[in-house]
Design an enzyme around this catalytic site. Structure first.
Site: not given
Ligand code: UD1
Length: 364
Positions: A204
């Site tokens: 991811h």
């Molecule tokens: C975040 C953390 C990362 C961790 C990861 C575990 C930061 C900078 N990054 O990254 O260190 O390894 O979590 O998962 O804080 N989304 C969903 N459902 C959710 C949450 C997110 O669909 O419940 C999707 C959305 O499209 C969102 C994308 O995932 O835009 C990214 O989510 P985000 O929290 O920004 O970062 P992660 O890539 O999950």
């Protein structure tokens, strides 16, 4: 009065906070829990609270997904009134996600003590958003709890006083040890035991999934591996979205690749425990595979968790198939690195934190 306001936001935070909340209740240290809502899908959040017995958050800031700037700012804006209302003696943050730095920064500027659990890890890779979160959180933390001894020299180099740093071990491994017996066997999650054995894959990181050329090569490499054993791939929502955006969704359907939705903690633990190997770009899985003695190929050029290389079962390959595939074949041939359990990854890290923190709170 709330002594400690604990913060979680994203999936990797939940397994870290679970044993801390339990150890605080036992000590006792009075604590409340704030969920920023950075992760919000039931499979990315609620299921961990249920399986790990984490108390329901006292407050949910419900910030959701956005750019880093907007997400971090939204968390800060929403967290400030909670701090004003609660007036805790300290705010405790874990890990390196955006929720970690956002809440630490709000607290520090209000003169409220900041405690950082999993301090001092450094990839020295500023292409990683988490590296900023780590460095900045440690700079403003009053008390820094570390998981491995390499963290202290990292912190000293950044001018952090040794007196603020306490080596306690790994709270995420507390959770692993406490739940291993209840792990859901892989054959139950998969319907049947794969006759050829299976590899677990997670992917991811922006550096692996945002660039279409890199993601394509990685998915093609997984398809190659899937010719030899089942590739079990619980896919992160951001990775699925990236594959679709880049026109690579068909590669997710390669023969032998078994795509799953994000898994619960007990399901994931069983999938890893029963695997021939794990391929990942996650930080947490590098540590969990070391604790389980399962070989791990880390699809990154660096790691902030070097003990998983020096003592554990981890090997770094980056995203290059020419490094991944020989490493994979070596693991198939020889069984790969099994490693040993690092110091203080013994299931008692959260108890050490609670014992130390009780003394610290009574002294400041
Ligand atoms: C975040 C953390 C990362 C961790 C990861 C575990 C930061 C900078 N990054 O990254 O260190 O390894 O979590 O998962 O804080 N989304 C969903 N459902 C959710 C949450 C997110 O669909 O419940 C999707 C959305 O499209 C969102 C994308 O995932 O835009 C990214 O989510 P985000 O929290 O920004 O970062 P992660 O890539 O999950």
């Amino acid at each position: 009065m709330t002594e400690i306001l604990c913060v979680v936001g994203a999936r990797p935070n939940f397994m870290k906070i679970a044993p801390i909340m339990a150890a605080f209740a036992a000590k006792p240290i009075s604590a409340k829990l704030v969920h920023t809502g950075q992760h919000y899908d039931p499979a990315m959040s609620d299921s961990f609270f249920e399986q790990l017995g984490i108390p329901r958050p006292d407050v949910n800031l419900e910030v959701g997904s956005a750019s880093h700037a907007v997400q971090t700012a939204d968390i800060m804006r929403a967290f400030e009134p909670v701090l004003d209302a609660e007036q805790p003696r300290a705010v405790l943050v874990v890990g390196d996600v955006n929720s970690t730095i956002a809440c630490a920064l709000v607290a520090a500027k209000k003169g409220i003590k900041v405690i950082h659990v999993e301090a001092g890890l450094r990839s020295y890779d500023r292409g990683m958003p988490e590296e900023f979160n780590r460095v900045l959180t440690d700079q403003i933390a009053d008390l820094l709890y570390t998981t491995e001894r390499s963290a202290l020299p990292n912190l000293l180099r950044e001018g952090i006083a040794e007196a603020r740093v306490q080596f306690v071990g790994n709270v995420m491994i507390d959770t692993l040890r406490a739940h291993l017996e209840r792990a859901v066997p892989a054959e139950r999650t998969l319907g049947a035991k794969p006759a050829r054995g299976h590899a677990v894959v997670t992917l991811h990181r922006p550096s692996n999934v945002d660039d279409p050329a890199i993601l394509r090569r990685l998915l093609e490499t997984l398809a190659t591996i899937a010719r030899e054993l089942d590739v079990v791939f619980p896919i992160h929502p951001r990775t699925r979205a990236a594959a679709e955006r880049h026109g690579l969704a068909a590669l997710l359907e390669a023969p032998g690749v078994r795509l799953l939705p994000p898994q619960g903690y007990l399901e994931m633990l069983g999938l890893m425990r029963d695997a021939t190997l794990v391929l990942t770009d996650s930080g947490g899985l590098q540590e969990e595979t070391t604790a389980l003695g399962v070989p791990c190929i880390t699809l990154r050029e660096n790691t902030e968790r070097p003990i998983t290389l020096s003592e554990g079962s981890n090997t770094l390959t980056g995203p290059d198939p020419e490094k991944i595939l020989p490493c994979f074949r070596e693991i198939l041939a020889s069984g790969g690195k099994r490693g040993r359990i690092p110091e203080y990854w013994d299931g008692h890290a959260a108890e050490r934190i609670a014992a130390h923190l009780r003394g610290w709170l009574d002294s400041v």
